[in-house]
Scaffold this motif. Sequence first.
Motif, mmCIF file in Angstrom:
data_model
loop_
_atom_site.group_PDB
_atom_site.id
_atom_site.type_symbol
_atom_site.label_atom_id
_atom_site.label_comp_id
_atom_site.label_asym_id
_atom_site.label_seq_id
_atom_site.Cartn_x
_atom_site.Cartn_y
_atom_site.Cartn_z
ATOM 1 N N ALA A 44 5.200 16.835 -0.727
ATOM 2 C CA ALA A 44 5.713 18.419 -1.004
ATOM 3 C C ALA A 44 6.020 18.972 -1.040
ATOM 4 N N THR A 45 5.872 19.360 0.293
ATOM 5 C CA THR A 45 6.628 20.475 1.935
ATOM 6 C C THR A 45 7.835 20.340 1.487
ATOM 7 N N ILE A 46 8.660 18.528 2.014
ATOM 8 C CA ILE A 46 9.726 18.481 1.509
ATOM 9 C C ILE A 46 10.527 18.598 0.096
ATOM 10 N N ALA A 47 9.451 18.039 -1.386
ATOM 11 C CA ALA A 47 10.745 18.906 -2.307
ATOM 12 C C ALA A 47 10.605 19.989 -2.370
ATOM 13 N N ALA A 48 10.018 20.620 -1.533
ATOM 14 C CA ALA A 48 10.561 22.118 -2.060
ATOM 15 C C ALA A 48 11.437 22.566 -1.085
ATOM 16 N N LEU A 49 11.187 22.142 -0.516
ATOM 17 C CA LEU A 49 12.229 22.886 1.199
ATOM 18 C C LEU A 49 13.940 21.731 0.006
ATOM 19 N N CYS A 50 13.759 20.811 -0.496
ATOM 20 C CA CYS A 50 15.137 20.213 -0.471
ATOM 21 C C CYS A 50 15.252 20.483 -2.394
ATOM 22 N N GLY A 51 14.414 21.139 -2.827
ATOM 23 C CA GLY A 51 14.460 22.095 -4.453
ATOM 24 C C GLY A 51 14.816 20.929 -5.445
ATOM 25 N N VAL A 52 13.808 19.679 -4.804
ATOM 26 C CA VAL A 52 14.173 18.171 -5.622
ATOM 27 C C VAL A 52 13.090 17.638 -5.475
ATOM 28 N N PRO A 53 12.697 17.767 -7.067
ATOM 29 C CA PRO A 53 11.503 16.585 -7.672
ATOM 30 C C PRO A 53 11.140 15.472 -6.847
ATOM 31 N N LEU A 54 10.287 15.314 -6.079
ATOM 32 C CA LEU A 54 9.543 14.087 -5.977
ATOM 33 C C LEU A 54 8.417 12.931 -6.378
ATOM 34 N N THR A 55 8.990 12.048 -6.907
ATOM 35 C CA THR A 55 7.392 12.230 -7.752
ATOM 36 C C THR A 55 7.166 10.184 -7.509
ATOM 37 N N CYS B 246 14.992 6.348 -4.429
ATOM 38 C CA CYS B 246 13.853 4.847 -3.985
ATOM 39 C C CYS B 246 13.694 5.025 -3.210
ATOM 40 N N PHE B 247 12.098 5.528 -2.330
ATOM 41 C CA PHE B 247 11.700 5.340 -1.367
ATOM 42 C C PHE B 247 10.183 5.222 -0.999
ATOM 43 N N CYS B 248 9.842 4.636 -0.664
ATOM 44 C CA CYS B 248 8.066 4.365 -0.245
ATOM 45 C C CYS B 248 7.532 5.029 1.525
ATOM 46 N N VAL B 249 6.222 4.947 1.096
ATOM 47 C CA VAL B 249 5.587 5.544 1.978
ATOM 48 C C VAL B 249 4.085 5.758 2.443
ATOM 49 N N ALA B 250 3.977 5.517 3.511
ATOM 50 C CA ALA B 250 2.818 5.046 3.381
ATOM 51 C C ALA B 250 1.882 6.056 2.918
ATOM 52 N N GLY C 243 0.611 -1.732 -0.079
ATOM 53 C CA GLY C 243 0.260 -0.317 0.049
ATOM 54 C C GLY C 243 0.844 1.471 -0.012
ATOM 55 N N ASP C 244 2.040 0.949 0.234
ATOM 56 C CA ASP C 244 2.781 2.068 0.410
ATOM 57 C C ASP C 244 3.116 3.017 -0.889
ATOM 58 N N GLY C 245 2.809 4.058 -1.348
ATOM 59 C CA GLY C 245 3.496 4.994 -2.356
ATOM 60 C C GLY C 245 5.154 4.874 -3.147
ATOM 61 N N ILE C 246 5.200 4.711 -4.621
ATOM 62 C CA ILE C 246 6.809 4.580 -4.195
ATOM 63 C C ILE C 246 7.780 5.693 -4.940
ATOM 64 N N TYR C 247 8.000 6.929 -4.420
ATOM 65 C CA TYR C 247 8.816 7.396 -5.142
ATOM 66 C C TYR C 247 10.346 7.514 -5.026
#
Length: 316
Positions: free
Chosen positions: A274-285, A262-266, A152-156
């Motif tokens: 979205a906040t983490i991507a903005a803070l780190c300046g890298v897209p997370l898809t 590559c990481f997995c998120v519940a 069920g985790d999303g893969i990014y």
Amino acid sequence: MSAGEIEIIGRYFADLTPPRADVRLGIGDDAALLQPPPGCELAVSTDTLTSGVHFAADAAPADVGYKALAVNLSDLAAMGAEPRWALLALTLPSADEHWLQQFCAGLRELALQHSVALVGGDLGRGPLSITLQVIGSVPAGTALRRDGARAGDGIYVSGELGGAALALALRAGAGLTDALRRRLDRPTPRVACGSALRGVAHAAIDISDGLLADLGRLATASRVGAEIELARLPLCREVAALADERQRLRFALAGGDDYELCFCVAPERESQLATIAALCGVPLTRIGAITAGTELNWRRADGSGYTPDTRGYLHF
Ligand code: ADP
Ligand code: MG
């Protein structure tokens, strides 16, 4: 240790990085003395770059220095650790001043970005080989591991895929732009992103051998499967422009050397990304989801299955 060695260490390595308060004793004694932060575990990793295998014999030494540290920091990023210290074991065919100076400049550039202190190492003569060891810290019990993914985790994935492999393929011929070359020679370790994912991601790995191999390792460690939507893969622009699907996916899935995470998120935590991507300046898809099975299934936008034809970069 010969006078020559002492001189080389003094000239190039002793003051390569600025001092850190947590280095009680740095280069010069039999061992460095380091003060780990209270309540933290140490994350330790090492990687070797061998001439002719990991970089071309005529590679720019500044790029080699940069990449030697980058690939090690990428491993710390994948654990969610904060980099602190590094050790360098260097085997050189000769004490080539130009090479040493350029190598150190590249290494220093990235070390300064992440406040890593070089605290020791070794120097020897032989075929060119660079072994770097990095040590980072992570609050006890919070490191990102490979074995925590759940169905069920999303893969990014962070950043873009396939660029380093395409650059390697183009290296000999024309068409290699500077931007593409940097993806291979100067990968960006996703250190801030890894730290920010502590407490958010269930599992993480860095993509050094290609998504196919590395997501496979994460899935095996977590005893799960995955369903990946190929149309969602964040392909590097030059890879996306290739007409042939199989060729595109070979670079993106099996090329390696991208050093993205590559990481997995519940599901309930995915809104934090979205906040983490903005803070780190890298897209997370988001590229797919973890499944209860043990297989990796790759799907096209029309729902049809795709079987990747290579297994990623294997050393043996
Ligand atoms: P020993 O013989 O006691 O192992 P060395 O002669 O290998 O010591 O090194 C002397 C000091 O210089 C040590 O503190 C070591 O960590 C440091 N050093 C040696 N080579 C390097 C290097 N390539 N980069 C950074 N420090 C180094
Ligand atoms: Mg000693």
